[in-house]
Design a protein around this motif. Sequence first.
Motif, PDB file in Angstrom:
ATOM      1  N   ARG A   2       0.770  -1.190   0.231  1.00 56.60           N
ATOM      2  CA  ARG A   2      -0.108   0.069  -0.034  1.00 56.60           C
ATOM      3  C   ARG A   2       1.070   0.951   0.189  1.00 56.60           C
ATOM      4  O   ARG A   2       2.272   1.187  -0.135  1.00 56.60           O
ATOM      5  CB  ARG A   2      -0.798  -0.106   1.224  1.00 56.60           C
ATOM      6  CG  ARG A   2      -2.272  -0.961   1.017  1.00 56.60           C
ATOM      7  CD  ARG A   2      -2.284  -1.768   0.142  1.00 56.60           C
ATOM      8  NE  ARG A   2      -1.398  -2.939   0.554  1.00 56.60           N
ATOM      9  CZ  ARG A   2      -1.477  -3.866  -0.150  1.00 56.60           C
ATOM     10  NH1 ARG A   2      -1.891  -4.153  -1.174  1.00 56.60           N
ATOM     11  NH2 ARG A   2      -0.334  -4.865   0.032  1.00 56.60           N
ATOM     12  N   THR A   3       0.333   2.317   0.095  1.00 56.78           N
ATOM     13  CA  THR A   3       1.226   3.833  -0.046  1.00 56.78           C
ATOM     14  C   THR A   3       2.045   3.950   1.189  1.00 56.78           C
ATOM     15  O   THR A   3       1.670   3.617   2.403  1.00 56.78           O
ATOM     16  CB  THR A   3       0.284   4.965  -0.069  1.00 56.78           C
ATOM     17  OG1 THR A   3      -0.930   4.966   0.800  1.00 56.78           O
ATOM     18  CG2 THR A   3      -0.522   4.630  -1.302  1.00 56.78           C
ATOM     19  N   ARG A   4       3.093   4.857   1.097  1.00 57.43           N
ATOM     20  CA  ARG A   4       3.804   5.321   2.281  1.00 57.43           C
ATOM     21  C   ARG A   4       3.427   6.702   2.348  1.00 57.43           C
ATOM     22  O   ARG A   4       2.692   7.348   1.725  1.00 57.43           O
ATOM     23  CB  ARG A   4       5.381   5.078   1.764  1.00 57.43           C
ATOM     24  CG  ARG A   4       5.722   3.510   1.366  1.00 57.43           C
ATOM     25  CD  ARG A   4       7.302   3.373   1.150  1.00 57.43           C
ATOM     26  NE  ARG A   4       7.439   2.161   1.052  1.00 57.43           N
ATOM     27  CZ  ARG A   4       8.815   1.837   0.333  1.00 57.43           C
ATOM     28  NH1 ARG A   4       9.660   2.820  -0.039  1.00 57.43           N
ATOM     29  NH2 ARG A   4       9.031   0.578   0.153  1.00 57.43           N
ATOM     30  N   PRO A   5       3.926   7.301   3.453  1.00 52.66           N
ATOM     31  CA  PRO A   5       3.676   8.560   3.745  1.00 52.66           C
ATOM     32  C   PRO A   5       3.974   9.681   2.334  1.00 52.66           C
ATOM     33  O   PRO A   5       5.063   9.423   1.960  1.00 52.66           O
ATOM     34  CB  PRO A   5       4.632   9.029   4.974  1.00 52.66           C
ATOM     35  CG  PRO A   5       4.464   7.685   5.619  1.00 52.66           C
ATOM     36  CD  PRO A   5       4.792   6.722   4.535  1.00 52.66           C
ATOM     37  N   PRO A   6       3.135  10.380   1.998  1.00 52.10           N
ATOM     38  CA  PRO A   6       3.393  11.039   0.633  1.00 52.10           C
ATOM     39  C   PRO A   6       4.581  12.390   0.833  1.00 52.10           C
ATOM     40  O   PRO A   6       4.782  12.898   1.978  1.00 52.10           O
ATOM     41  CB  PRO A   6       1.998  11.817   0.544  1.00 52.10           C
ATOM     42  CG  PRO A   6       1.538  12.176   1.854  1.00 52.10           C
ATOM     43  CD  PRO A   6       1.974  10.794   2.839  1.00 52.10           C
ATOM     44  N   TYR A  85      -6.775  10.083 -11.598  1.00 55.44           N
ATOM     45  CA  TYR A  85      -6.498   9.156 -10.660  1.00 55.44           C
ATOM     46  C   TYR A  85      -5.119   9.377 -10.203  1.00 55.44           C
ATOM     47  O   TYR A  85      -4.533  10.056 -10.784  1.00 55.44           O
ATOM     48  CB  TYR A  85      -6.901   7.921 -11.548  1.00 55.44           C
ATOM     49  CG  TYR A  85      -5.673   7.535 -12.538  1.00 55.44           C
ATOM     50  CD1 TYR A  85      -4.798   6.868 -12.303  1.00 55.44           C
ATOM     51  CD2 TYR A  85      -6.047   8.030 -13.917  1.00 55.44           C
ATOM     52  CE1 TYR A  85      -3.855   6.553 -13.345  1.00 55.44           C
ATOM     53  CE2 TYR A  85      -5.156   7.792 -14.832  1.00 55.44           C
ATOM     54  CZ  TYR A  85      -4.097   7.281 -14.592  1.00 55.44           C
ATOM     55  OH  TYR A  85      -3.219   6.983 -15.541  1.00 55.44           O
ATOM     56  N   SER A  86      -4.902   8.483  -9.168  1.00 48.01           N
ATOM     57  CA  SER A  86      -3.391   8.301  -8.684  1.00 48.01           C
ATOM     58  C   SER A  86      -3.208   7.143  -8.087  1.00 48.01           C
ATOM     59  O   SER A  86      -4.197   6.649  -7.847  1.00 48.01           O
ATOM     60  CB  SER A  86      -3.276   9.529  -7.737  1.00 48.01           C
ATOM     61  OG  SER A  86      -4.236   9.468  -6.436  1.00 48.01           O
ATOM     62  N   GLY A  87      -2.002   6.961  -7.782  1.00 50.21           N
ATOM     63  CA  GLY A  87      -1.737   5.629  -7.258  1.00 50.21           C
ATOM     64  C   GLY A  87      -1.675   4.393  -8.068  1.00 50.21           C
ATOM     65  O   GLY A  87      -1.601   3.216  -7.616  1.00 50.21           O
ATOM     66  N   MET A 113      -0.633  10.243  -2.879  1.00 53.30           N
ATOM     67  CA  MET A 113      -1.743  11.161  -3.084  1.00 53.30           C
ATOM     68  C   MET A 113      -0.849  12.564  -3.055  1.00 53.30           C
ATOM     69  O   MET A 113      -0.055  12.698  -2.669  1.00 53.30           O
ATOM     70  CB  MET A 113      -2.731  11.363  -2.077  1.00 53.30           C
ATOM     71  CG  MET A 113      -4.046  10.265  -2.142  1.00 53.30           C
ATOM     72  SD  MET A 113      -5.096  10.602  -1.009  1.00 53.30           S
ATOM     73  CE  MET A 113      -6.466   9.579  -1.644  1.00 53.30           C
ATOM     74  N   ASN A 114      -1.489  13.459  -4.019  1.00 54.54           N
ATOM     75  CA  ASN A 114      -0.884  14.787  -4.184  1.00 54.54           C
ATOM     76  C   ASN A 114      -2.231  15.906  -4.125  1.00 54.54           C
ATOM     77  O   ASN A 114      -2.971  15.941  -4.940  1.00 54.54           O
ATOM     78  CB  ASN A 114      -0.312  14.974  -5.669  1.00 54.54           C
ATOM     79  CG  ASN A 114       0.531  16.430  -5.746  1.00 54.54           C
ATOM     80  OD1 ASN A 114      -0.018  17.467  -5.691  1.00 54.54           O
ATOM     81  ND2 ASN A 114       1.861  16.029  -6.111  1.00 54.54           N
ATOM     82  N   LEU A 115      -2.024  16.526  -2.877  1.00 55.90           N
ATOM     83  CA  LEU A 115      -2.980  17.450  -2.545  1.00 55.90           C
ATOM     84  C   LEU A 115      -3.138  18.448  -3.537  1.00 55.90           C
ATOM     85  O   LEU A 115      -4.291  18.817  -4.133  1.00 55.90           O
ATOM     86  CB  LEU A 115      -2.990  17.766  -1.143  1.00 55.90           C
ATOM     87  CG  LEU A 115      -4.096  18.978  -0.718  1.00 55.90           C
ATOM     88  CD1 LEU A 115      -5.582  18.155  -0.759  1.00 55.90           C
ATOM     89  CD2 LEU A 115      -3.567  19.706   0.661  1.00 55.90           C
TER      90      LEU A 115
END
Length: 353
Positions: A2-6, A85-87, A113-115
């Motif tokens: 899964r994702t890591r801290p952005p 979309y992202s990820g 994710m990119n805010l």
Amino acid sequence: MRTRPPAWQAVALTGLMLALLAGCEQQALPAGREAKPLLHASPVVVEVCGQSQSYAAVPQRAITHDVNITEMFLFLGLGDKLVGYSGISSKKEIAPDFEAALDRLPNLSSQEMNLEAMVAARADFVFAGWSYGFVSGGVTPELLAGHGIASYVLSESCIRVRPRPRVALEDVEQDLQNMARIFGVQQQVQGRIAQLRQARERLARQMQGNTETPRVFVFDSGEKIPMTAGRLGMPQAILTAAGARNIFDDIPSNWPLGNWEDMLARDPEWIVIVDYGLPSAQGKIDFLLSKPELAQVSAIRNRRFFVMRYAEATPGPRSVQAAQRLAAALHPQRQITQDDVLMQAATSAGERP
């Protein structure tokens, strides 16, 4: 997995580019004008991680994060609501039926994710999950709400923020039902969701009375320390439906770290390989075969490996098919039906039902 801290990375997307790439059926509005929100007759209230969440308007500019979540969105025929979309990096493959819909959209971030990109895209809704995009200290539903962006959290991922008693294939159907209600397409998509339910129920009937539950180790990634699936990850639901037992079902999480010592002691009879990125599925199998300390593990000694794509092992419309495939491999005498649900339901993916 899964994702890591952005890592915060600014992405400059012009309004013209977004207008061209977002909805194929929508035309760009004149500068300074925004589409009026389409309000529900009454606010839609759904449960999100144990809390009631209200949606007053039908989202018009949605963003999804991760491939399985994007497949859920496209499975419902909501492609024209997506503005990005992202990820979904090159390591993760979307179902072939959804490739054309994805190709029409901007990739706002291949990893985290990119805010800034989501705000620049004028998003009004984000569908993601904890560790499937959302992460404490990074982008969260609360942070998005501060920018006027609604969100929905993948049910399986709620274990990251609150206790859950179990995970089941039905969780996917519930997420799809909730999304259909939020976007006001319940009647149009009931047939699609029913196909998943019928496939799940058919598998349950075919497995009725089964008493053989082979021990299974889910190998996601990692050489020094293996990432695996605990009792609250989607693979647990898939294994249970397929008549198998997860050797790490004593870990109360979805995608935890395991250890090789326990894997060896618990002696899995089958190993499920989650296939994404590098090494490839074969590379992961070769790695396991190369570890002399694992040579006597039953699954390795008998070369019993089963490969699942990332979007099969994570919650999405392919989860029930993965369970059918696994059941057929573990219990060939039962002649398990293997539905092609995604293909049938995806004929109008990217278009409104």
